[in-house]
Write a protein that holds these residues in place. Structure first.
Motif, PDB file in Angstrom:
ATOM      1  N   ARG A  19       0.811  -1.194   0.148  1.00 47.80           N
ATOM      2  CA  ARG A  19      -0.033   0.240   0.280  1.00 47.80           C
ATOM      3  C   ARG A  19       0.825   1.426  -0.050  1.00 47.80           C
ATOM      4  O   ARG A  19       0.791   1.946   0.848  1.00 47.80           O
ATOM      5  CB  ARG A  19      -0.336  -0.193   1.341  1.00 47.80           C
ATOM      6  N   SER A  20       1.870   0.933  -0.823  1.00 44.15           N
ATOM      7  CA  SER A  20       2.912   2.237  -0.469  1.00 44.15           C
ATOM      8  C   SER A  20       3.981   2.252  -2.019  1.00 44.15           C
ATOM      9  O   SER A  20       4.552   0.978  -2.169  1.00 44.15           O
ATOM     10  CB  SER A  20       3.611   2.163   0.551  1.00 44.15           C
ATOM     11  N   PHE A  21       3.647   3.155  -2.890  1.00 42.10           N
ATOM     12  CA  PHE A  21       5.008   2.840  -4.522  1.00 42.10           C
ATOM     13  C   PHE A  21       6.136   2.659  -3.510  1.00 42.10           C
ATOM     14  O   PHE A  21       7.192   2.449  -3.934  1.00 42.10           O
ATOM     15  CB  PHE A  21       4.485   4.256  -4.664  1.00 42.10           C
ATOM     16  N   ARG A  22       6.747   3.474  -2.413  1.00 45.05           N
ATOM     17  CA  ARG A  22       7.896   3.509  -2.606  1.00 45.05           C
ATOM     18  C   ARG A  22       8.139   2.143  -1.574  1.00 45.05           C
ATOM     19  O   ARG A  22       9.613   2.183  -2.340  1.00 45.05           O
ATOM     20  CB  ARG A  22       8.276   5.136  -0.971  1.00 45.05           C
ATOM     21  N   ALA A  23       7.577   1.354  -1.095  1.00 46.12           N
ATOM     22  CA  ALA A  23       7.686   0.560  -0.452  1.00 46.12           C
ATOM     23  C   ALA A  23       7.639  -0.624  -1.741  1.00 46.12           C
ATOM     24  O   ALA A  23       9.298  -1.600  -1.646  1.00 46.12           O
ATOM     25  CB  ALA A  23       6.850  -0.114   1.020  1.00 46.12           C
ATOM     26  N   ALA A  24       7.387  -0.477  -2.157  1.00 41.29           N
ATOM     27  CA  ALA A  24       6.679  -1.345  -3.869  1.00 41.29           C
ATOM     28  C   ALA A  24       8.102  -1.229  -4.847  1.00 41.29           C
ATOM     29  O   ALA A  24       8.483  -2.490  -5.301  1.00 41.29           O
ATOM     30  CB  ALA A  24       5.585  -1.237  -4.256  1.00 41.29           C
ATOM     31  N   ALA A  25       8.202  -0.602  -4.730  1.00 43.98           N
ATOM     32  CA  ALA A  25       9.980   0.019  -6.076  1.00 43.98           C
ATOM     33  C   ALA A  25      11.304  -1.170  -4.749  1.00 43.98           C
ATOM     34  O   ALA A  25      11.666  -1.115  -5.656  1.00 43.98           O
ATOM     35  CB  ALA A  25       9.490   1.752  -5.274  1.00 43.98           C
ATOM     36  N   THR A  26      10.557   0.152  -4.195  1.00 43.71           N
ATOM     37  CA  THR A  26      12.083  -1.066  -3.017  1.00 43.71           C
ATOM     38  C   THR A  26      12.293  -2.226  -2.857  1.00 43.71           C
ATOM     39  O   THR A  26      13.049  -2.701  -4.302  1.00 43.71           O
ATOM     40  CB  THR A  26      12.460  -0.525  -1.703  1.00 43.71           C
ATOM     41  N   GLU A  27      11.030  -2.721  -3.281  1.00 46.06           N
ATOM     42  CA  GLU A  27      10.863  -4.804  -3.289  1.00 46.06           C
ATOM     43  C   GLU A  27      11.539  -4.963  -4.354  1.00 46.06           C
ATOM     44  O   GLU A  27      11.844  -5.390  -4.760  1.00 46.06           O
ATOM     45  CB  GLU A  27       9.986  -4.671  -2.682  1.00 46.06           C
ATOM     46  N   LEU A  28      10.905  -4.120  -5.695  1.00 41.85           N
ATOM     47  CA  LEU A  28      11.155  -4.038  -6.401  1.00 41.85           C
ATOM     48  C   LEU A  28      12.197  -3.664  -7.978  1.00 41.85           C
ATOM     49  O   LEU A  28      13.003  -3.982  -8.701  1.00 41.85           O
ATOM     50  CB  LEU A  28      10.215  -4.021  -8.388  1.00 41.85           C
ATOM     51  N   GLY A  29      13.122  -2.752  -6.584  1.00 42.13           N
ATOM     52  CA  GLY A  29      14.327  -2.364  -7.719  1.00 42.13           C
ATOM     53  C   GLY A  29      14.456  -1.085  -8.273  1.00 42.13           C
ATOM     54  O   GLY A  29      15.166  -1.372  -9.777  1.00 42.13           O
ATOM     55  N   VAL A  30      13.307  -0.942  -8.246  1.00 41.99           N
ATOM     56  CA  VAL A  30      12.854   0.377  -9.538  1.00 41.99           C
ATOM     57  C   VAL A  30      12.286   2.086  -8.590  1.00 41.99           C
ATOM     58  O   VAL A  30      12.599   1.399  -7.860  1.00 41.99           O
ATOM     59  CB  VAL A  30      11.771   0.139 -10.479  1.00 41.99           C
ATOM     60  N   THR A  31      11.936   2.699  -9.298  1.00 38.81           N
ATOM     61  CA  THR A  31      12.309   3.941  -8.694  1.00 38.81           C
ATOM     62  C   THR A  31      10.046   4.189  -8.558  1.00 38.81           C
ATOM     63  O   THR A  31       9.896   3.859  -9.346  1.00 38.81           O
ATOM     64  CB  THR A  31      12.172   5.853  -9.790  1.00 38.81           C
ATOM     65  N   PRO A  32       9.835   5.076  -7.575  1.00 36.23           N
ATOM     66  CA  PRO A  32       8.187   4.861  -7.534  1.00 36.23           C
ATOM     67  C   PRO A  32       7.777   5.170  -8.849  1.00 36.23           C
ATOM     68  O   PRO A  32       6.928   5.270  -8.770  1.00 36.23           O
ATOM     69  CB  PRO A  32       8.215   6.192  -5.573  1.00 36.23           C
ATOM     70  N   SER A  33       8.135   6.629  -9.066  1.00 36.02           N
ATOM     71  CA  SER A  33       7.654   6.820 -10.154  1.00 36.02           C
ATOM     72  C   SER A  33       7.811   6.284 -11.391  1.00 36.02           C
ATOM     73  O   SER A  33       6.533   5.428 -12.043  1.00 36.02           O
ATOM     74  CB  SER A  33       8.955   7.764 -10.795  1.00 36.02           C
ATOM     75  N   ALA A  34       8.983   5.052 -12.094  1.00 35.71           N
ATOM     76  CA  ALA A  34       8.374   4.733 -13.233  1.00 35.71           C
ATOM     77  C   ALA A  34       7.933   3.459 -12.422  1.00 35.71           C
ATOM     78  O   ALA A  34       6.673   2.585 -13.070  1.00 35.71           O
ATOM     79  CB  ALA A  34      10.070   3.268 -12.671  1.00 35.71           C
ATOM     80  N   LEU A  35       7.623   2.740 -10.671  1.00 38.58           N
ATOM     81  CA  LEU A  35       6.674   1.985 -10.848  1.00 38.58           C
ATOM     82  C   LEU A  35       4.881   2.757 -10.813  1.00 38.58           C
ATOM     83  O   LEU A  35       4.134   2.131 -11.139  1.00 38.58           O
ATOM     84  CB  LEU A  35       6.414   1.510  -8.950  1.00 38.58           C
ATOM     85  N   SER A  36       5.138   3.901 -10.865  1.00 34.39           N
ATOM     86  CA  SER A  36       3.129   4.390 -10.519  1.00 34.39           C
ATOM     87  C   SER A  36       2.591   4.427 -12.301  1.00 34.39           C
ATOM     88  O   SER A  36       2.112   4.394 -12.724  1.00 34.39           O
ATOM     89  CB  SER A  36       4.207   5.780 -10.460  1.00 34.39           C
ATOM     90  N   HIS A  37       4.078   4.731 -13.185  1.00 29.20           N
ATOM     91  CA  HIS A  37       4.343   4.785 -14.889  1.00 29.20           C
ATOM     92  C   HIS A  37       3.892   3.270 -15.385  1.00 29.20           C
ATOM     93  O   HIS A  37       2.518   2.822 -15.770  1.00 29.20           O
ATOM     94  CB  HIS A  37       5.453   5.247 -15.181  1.00 29.20           C
ATOM     95  N   ALA A  38       4.191   2.883 -14.556  1.00 26.82           N
ATOM     96  CA  ALA A  38       3.633   0.967 -14.883  1.00 26.82           C
ATOM     97  C   ALA A  38       2.799   0.768 -14.994  1.00 26.82           C
ATOM     98  O   ALA A  38       2.059  -0.409 -15.332  1.00 26.82           O
ATOM     99  CB  ALA A  38       4.900  -0.197 -14.490  1.00 26.82           C
ATOM    100  N   LEU A  39       1.944   0.993 -13.072  1.00 26.90           N
ATOM    101  CA  LEU A  39       0.934   0.485 -12.368  1.00 26.90           C
ATOM    102  C   LEU A  39      -0.639   1.370 -13.686  1.00 26.90           C
ATOM    103  O   LEU A  39      -1.145   0.809 -14.239  1.00 26.90           O
ATOM    104  CB  LEU A  39       0.558   0.440 -11.678  1.00 26.90           C
ATOM    105  N   ARG A  40       0.205   2.375 -14.431  1.00 24.28           N
ATOM    106  CA  ARG A  40      -1.148   3.603 -14.853  1.00 24.28           C
ATOM    107  C   ARG A  40      -0.417   2.497 -16.104  1.00 24.28           C
ATOM    108  O   ARG A  40      -1.882   2.574 -16.683  1.00 24.28           O
ATOM    109  CB  ARG A  40      -0.127   5.156 -14.913  1.00 24.28           C
ATOM    110  N   ASN A  41      -0.190   2.389 -16.850  1.00 24.93           N
ATOM    111  CA  ASN A  41      -0.206   1.419 -18.216  1.00 24.93           C
ATOM    112  C   ASN A  41      -0.986  -0.035 -17.951  1.00 24.93           C
ATOM    113  O   ASN A  41      -1.684  -0.048 -18.835  1.00 24.93           O
ATOM    114  CB  ASN A  41       1.160   0.920 -18.099  1.00 24.93           C
TER     115      ASN A  41
END
Length: 106
Positions: free
Chosen positions: A18-40
């Motif tokens: 329930r956090s882009f920052r924590a999820a991004a850390t887990e996946l080794g990407v930036t929160p911004s990249a994760l947000s864009h990926a989810l939006r796609n």
């Protein structure tokens, strides 16, 4: 429409944390990249899976259903029910697991 495994990994990490920052850390990407990926993913599915604000991330009803289906949990689970099912799975029926005893010398 099929969902790519990397899309599922993205969604699952966000849903669990329930956090882009924590999820991004887990996946080794930036929160911004994760947000864009989810939006796609949301655009391809034609569904909004997550409600985002500057301070919180919450799954929509569609997001809750997808998360439940992926993790094979009933749609309407509560934290208490999840804790109970975890305890039940770890202990035989009718028994309660107790913490291991520390070695005591008399």
């Amino acid at each position: 429409m099929r969902i790519d495994p990397s899309d599922l990994a993205t969604f699952l990490a966000i849903a669990r944390h329930r956090s882009f920052r924590a999820a991004a850390t887990e996946l080794g990407v930036t929160p911004s990249a994760l947000s864009h990926a989810l939006r796609n993913v949301e655009e391809r599915l034609g569904l909004r899976l997550v409600n985002r604000t500057t301070r919180s991330v919450a799954l929509t009803e569609a997001g809750e259903r997808l998360f439940a289906r992926i993790t094979r949990r009933p749609f309407a689970t509560s934290t208490t029910r999840l804790r109970t099912s975890t305890i039940s799975a770890a202990s035989p029926p009718g028994r309660c697991a107790s913490p291991p005893r520390a070695n005591r010398r008399s």
